[in-house]
Scaffold this active site. Structure first.
Site, PDB file in Angstrom:
ATOM      1  N   LYS A 177       0.861  -1.181   0.000  1.00  0.00           N
ATOM      2  CA  LYS A 177       0.000   0.000   0.000  1.00  0.00           C
ATOM      3  C   LYS A 177       0.896   1.230   0.000  1.00  0.00           C
ATOM      4  O   LYS A 177       1.495   1.591   1.008  1.00  0.00           O
ATOM      5  CB  LYS A 177      -0.921   0.056   1.226  1.00  0.00           C
ATOM      6  CG  LYS A 177      -2.030   1.104   1.007  1.00  0.00           C
ATOM      7  CD  LYS A 177      -2.515   1.786   2.253  1.00  0.00           C
ATOM      8  CE  LYS A 177      -1.646   2.859   2.783  1.00  0.00           C
ATOM      9  NZ  LYS A 177      -1.555   4.064   1.929  1.00  0.00           N
ATOM     10  N   CYS A 229      13.943  11.117   5.702  1.00  0.00           N
ATOM     11  CA  CYS A 229      13.974  10.636   7.087  1.00  0.00           C
ATOM     12  C   CYS A 229      15.332  10.904   7.726  1.00  0.00           C
ATOM     13  O   CYS A 229      15.406  11.205   8.911  1.00  0.00           O
ATOM     14  CB  CYS A 229      13.587   9.175   7.167  1.00  0.00           C
ATOM     15  SG  CYS A 229      14.593   8.119   6.150  1.00  0.00           S
ATOM     16  N   GLU A 247      10.475  16.182  14.822  1.00  0.00           N
ATOM     17  CA  GLU A 247      10.800  15.988  13.404  1.00  0.00           C
ATOM     18  C   GLU A 247       9.954  16.979  12.597  1.00  0.00           C
ATOM     19  O   GLU A 247       8.728  16.965  12.665  1.00  0.00           O
ATOM     20  CB  GLU A 247      10.496  14.556  12.950  1.00  0.00           C
ATOM     21  CG  GLU A 247      10.881  14.350  11.496  1.00  0.00           C
ATOM     22  CD  GLU A 247      10.731  12.917  11.001  1.00  0.00           C
ATOM     23  OE1 GLU A 247      11.674  12.384  10.404  1.00  0.00           O
ATOM     24  OE2 GLU A 247       9.659  12.330  11.224  1.00  0.00           O
TER      25      GLU A 247
HETATM   26  N1  LIG Z   1      10.671   8.170   7.872  1.00  0.00           N
HETATM   27  C1  LIG Z   1      10.235   8.703   6.735  1.00  0.00           C
HETATM   28  O1  LIG Z   1      10.823   8.522   5.670  1.00  0.00           O
HETATM   29  C2  LIG Z   1       8.953   9.474   6.741  1.00  0.00           C
HETATM   30  C3  LIG Z   1       8.521  10.167   7.856  1.00  0.00           C
HETATM   31  N2  LIG Z   1       7.357  10.863   7.822  1.00  0.00           N
HETATM   32  C4  LIG Z   1       6.983  11.634   9.028  1.00  0.00           C
HETATM   33  O2  LIG Z   1       5.588  11.511   9.260  1.00  0.00           O
HETATM   34  C5  LIG Z   1       4.992  12.803   9.307  1.00  0.00           C
HETATM   35  C6  LIG Z   1       3.570  12.706   8.818  1.00  0.00           C
HETATM   36  O3  LIG Z   1       3.536  12.272   7.465  1.00  0.00           O
HETATM   37  P1  LIG Z   1       2.457  11.178   7.001  1.00  0.00           P
HETATM   38  O4  LIG Z   1       2.452  11.091   5.527  1.00  0.00           O
HETATM   39  O5  LIG Z   1       1.153  11.440   7.683  1.00  0.00           O
HETATM   40  O6  LIG Z   1       3.119   9.847   7.591  1.00  0.00           O
HETATM   41  P2  LIG Z   1       2.522   8.455   7.970  1.00  0.00           P
HETATM   42  O7  LIG Z   1       3.558   7.713   8.723  1.00  0.00           O
HETATM   43  O8  LIG Z   1       1.188   8.576   8.663  1.00  0.00           O
HETATM   44  O9  LIG Z   1       2.246   7.767   6.542  1.00  0.00           O
HETATM   45  C7  LIG Z   1       3.115   6.884   5.902  1.00  0.00           C
HETATM   46  C8  LIG Z   1       2.321   5.723   5.342  1.00  0.00           C
HETATM   47  O10 LIG Z   1       1.599   5.088   6.381  1.00  0.00           O
HETATM   48  C9  LIG Z   1       0.221   4.945   6.015  1.00  0.00           C
HETATM   49  N3  LIG Z   1      -0.589   4.955   7.239  1.00  0.00           N
HETATM   50  C10 LIG Z   1      -1.039   6.027   7.937  1.00  0.00           C
HETATM   51  N4  LIG Z   1      -1.748   5.622   9.008  1.00  0.00           N
HETATM   52  C11 LIG Z   1      -1.750   4.263   8.999  1.00  0.00           C
HETATM   53  C12 LIG Z   1      -2.316   3.252   9.846  1.00  0.00           C
HETATM   54  N5  LIG Z   1      -3.016   3.563  10.927  1.00  0.00           N
HETATM   55  N6  LIG Z   1      -2.099   1.968   9.533  1.00  0.00           N
HETATM   56  C13 LIG Z   1      -1.370   1.627   8.449  1.00  0.00           C
HETATM   57  N7  LIG Z   1      -0.834   2.526   7.605  1.00  0.00           N
HETATM   58  C14 LIG Z   1      -1.008   3.835   7.872  1.00  0.00           C
HETATM   59  C15 LIG Z   1      -0.009   6.101   5.056  1.00  0.00           C
HETATM   60  O11 LIG Z   1      -1.153   5.874   4.258  1.00  0.00           O
HETATM   61  C16 LIG Z   1       1.290   6.113   4.275  1.00  0.00           C
HETATM   62  O12 LIG Z   1       1.270   5.115   3.278  1.00  0.00           O
HETATM   63  C17 LIG Z   1       5.918  13.677   8.478  1.00  0.00           C
HETATM   64  O13 LIG Z   1       5.815  15.011   8.833  1.00  0.00           O
HETATM   65  C18 LIG Z   1       7.253  13.121   8.857  1.00  0.00           C
HETATM   66  O14 LIG Z   1       7.667  13.659  10.067  1.00  0.00           O
HETATM   67  C19 LIG Z   1       6.574  10.879   6.706  1.00  0.00           C
HETATM   68  C20 LIG Z   1       6.944  10.214   5.566  1.00  0.00           C
HETATM   69  C21 LIG Z   1       8.193   9.490   5.492  1.00  0.00           C
HETATM   70  O1  LIG Z   2      13.694   9.117   3.487  1.00  0.00           O
HETATM   71  C1  LIG Z   2      14.078   8.022   3.239  1.00  0.00           C
HETATM   72  C2  LIG Z   2      15.484   7.645   3.192  1.00  0.00           C
HETATM   73  C3  LIG Z   2      16.359   8.341   2.442  1.00  0.00           C
HETATM   74  C4  LIG Z   2      17.700   8.010   2.483  1.00  0.00           C
HETATM   75  C5  LIG Z   2      18.095   6.988   3.286  1.00  0.00           C
HETATM   76  S1  LIG Z   2      19.731   6.564   3.415  1.00  0.00           S
HETATM   77  O2  LIG Z   2      20.509   7.686   2.908  1.00  0.00           O
HETATM   78  O3  LIG Z   2      19.873   5.368   2.648  1.00  0.00           O
HETATM   79  O4  LIG Z   2      20.053   6.267   4.794  1.00  0.00           O
HETATM   80  C6  LIG Z   2      17.222   6.267   4.018  1.00  0.00           C
HETATM   81  C7  LIG Z   2      15.904   6.586   3.957  1.00  0.00           C
END
Ligand SMILES: NC(=O)C1=CN([C@@H]2O[C@H](COP(=O)(O)OP(=O)(O)OC[C@H]3O[C@@H](n4cnc5c(N)ncnc54)[C@H](O)[C@@H]3O)[C@@H](O)[C@H]2O)C=CC1
Ligand SMILES: O=Cc1ccc(S(=O)(=O)O)cc1
Length: 498
Positions: free
Chosen positions: A184, A295, A397
């Protein structure tokens, strides 16, 4: 100059089940907006529990009946390599689907996202036959061993910041290990994974071994995590959603999870750091790349006093030189924020940071450009000084181009500032002193530490994942393939007369 006309790009839509796009007549739909100008450009059908069940059951049946899990790993590897070749060949289509619907500038998509997606798939192909079980040291009349086996159907939930790359990491590892996958993708960037799935089938991935369901996280994502046939979940996104998925997996399993979550990664700079010009560009790039929606974004600059003012000035100059603009604007250097509401969230944290004493050195507001007036959200690269560890901009974050600065005198003081109360995703250490660098590597509680560099290279063998609330398990590396395998213990007593 415009590199492509966004109004001329058509995207595949629907779910992807049994090797084909599937609409869902009568199902609820959602209007999907282009982040660059906020315009609606496609409709997305939203999966309910029944649709998710259909996709998972189909994957499970395919996993049991096809030879995907049973064939020689090298034969799976050949399919993954072919898939990688198709991804590269399809760049003119796949790349534009990605660029129009995400925050990824088309230039970066062609130079980075497409090659990284393809190379990631090749990396996992190479690992398909490299991980096996072992023979145990048993008495000579017995043969004791472990056999590596796939789980079955893996559920994957991916975010919007690098839609293609994140899917390739999750799906590549799971398929290489012999699993089926139901994905998803984020509802904000749902379309490129459909094209990727079409290419997978062309490459020879059997029908239903890789299915895609679209929809909201709290409905489709939750139904996927709860499903009895899903043997393992892998997720990248916020810590909050990751925790919720883990709780669901505990309740409806228990089943294992791989979680790649939030971060607040420090850039620890010592007075002797080499080449201040290069360093300033690196520090600035680590928080403005993808407008900070990464991230592992280097969001906290922790710099020793002797070099601080000179470095801050140069970083601020890089920030000021950015030109925000749509992903199709060839001159733009700073892409949009994924959605209007994410923009408001970023600005809200900056406001609270100011109330708590932060001083805005540059940025601190939305960019007022034509694409923003149409509906895109662009946030100016922002440098916040005068912050302490309690400031919201240091603790939370932000996922935007916002860098906080804290200064220190002694090494231990710097290391103390670098530690975060809950996150531990990545860290950068910049010094010419190798002993100091290695002391810092040992002391920093982070899943990745970069020394005198920041960000991923194409060394996919190096895994990525977090400590503390930044996650559990790894994407990439041998570890990612292992995490998609379970190990069966076998003991054969061949002294028994038969
Ligand atoms: N670690 C990373 O790469 C990411 C971190 N984030 C963080 O999250 C914050 C909010 O962004 P969102 O897009 O709302 O992140 P999110 O973590 O809620 O969404 C990411 C994924 O999880 C799904 N999702 C949401 N709620 C869910 C649930 N209860 N059960 C299963 N799947 C679920 C979403 O549909 C999407 O596919 C951002 O401001 C950022 O801080 C967001 C995107 C990527
Ligand atoms: O946001 C996702 C993301 C981007 C880069 C990397 S890394 O540079 O491979 O650590 C990991 C996750």
């Amino acid at each position: 100059m415009q590199t492509f006309d966004p109004n001329q790009i058509s995207v595949p839509t629907g779910h992807f089940i049994n090797g084909a796009l599937v609409g869902d007549a009568g199902a609820e739909t959602m209007a999907v907006r282009r982040p660059s100008d906020g315009q609606v450009y496609a409709q997305l059908p939203l999966a309910d529990e029944a649709l998710v069940d259909r996709a998972v059951e189909a994957s499970w049946k395919a996993w049991r009946s096809s030879d995907w899990a049973r064939r020689a790993p090298r034969d799976r590897a050949r399919v993954l390599r072919r898939w990688a070749d198709l991804v590269e060949a399809d760049a003119p289509t796949l790349g534009l689907i990605e660029a129009v619907g995400s925050t990824r500038p088309v230039r970066d998509v062609m130079a980075w996202d497409i090659p990284f997606t393809a190379e990631g798939l090749r990396f996992f192909a190479e690992y398909a036959d490299k991980i096996g079980g072992e023979v145990a040291a048993t008495q000579h009349s017995q043969l004791g061993m472990t056999i590596a086996e796939p789980y079955g159907v893996v559920g994957a939930i991916t975010p919007w910041n690098f839609p293609l790359v994140m899917v390739s990491w999750k799906v590549g590892a799971a398929l290489a290990a012999g699993n089926a996958v139901v994905l998803k993708p984020s509802e904000l960037t749902p379309f490129s994974s459909l094209r990727l799935a079409e290419l997978a089938v062309q490459a020879g991935v059997p029908a239903d071994i890789f299915n895609v369901v679209q929809g909201y996280g709290h409905v489709a994502g939750d139904a996927l995590s709860r499903h009895q046939r899903i043997a393992k979940m892998t997720f990248t996104g916020s810590t909050r959603t990751g925790s919720s998925i883990m709780a669901t997996c505990a309740q409806y399993g228990p089943k294992p999870v791989t979680l790649e979550l939030g971060g607040k990664s420090p850039q620890l700079v010592f007075d002797d750091a080499p080449d201040i010009d290069r360093l300033a560009a690196l520090i600035a790039g680590a928080i403005t790349g993808n407008a900070g929606q990464v991230c592992v974004a280097g969001s906290r600059l922790i710099v020793q006093r002797g070099i601080a003012e000179e470095l801050i000035e140069r970083v601020a100059a890089h920030f000021a030189a950015h030109r925000p603009g749509p992903t199709w604007d060839a001159e733009a250097t700073l892409p949009p924020i994924i959605s209007a509401s994410q923009g408001v969230r970023i600005d809200g944290i900056v406001s609270r940071a100011k109330e708590a004493g932060a001083i805005v050195r540059c940025g601190g507001s939305f960019a007022d450009i034509a694409a923003a007036r149409q509906g895109g959200a662009y946030y100016l690269p922002t440098l916040l000084e005068g912050v302490d560890g309690d400031n919201p901009a240091v603790r939370e974050e932000i996922f935007g181009p916002v860098l906080t600065v804290q200064t220190f005198e002694e090494e231990d003081e710097g290391l103390l500032l670098a530690a975060h109360e809950c996150y531990g995703l990545a860290a950068g250490v910049h010094t010419a002193d190798i002993s100091r660098a290695l002391r810092a590597v040992r002391k920093l509680e982070a899943g990745t530490v970069w020394v005198n560099r920041y960000g991923r290279s194409n060394d996919f063998v190096i895994p990525t994942g977090g400590y503390h609330q930044s996650g559990i398990g790894k994407d990439l590396g041998r570890q990612a393939v292992e995490a998609n395998l379970r190990f069966k213990s076998v003991l054969v007593d061949f002294a028994v007369p038969v």
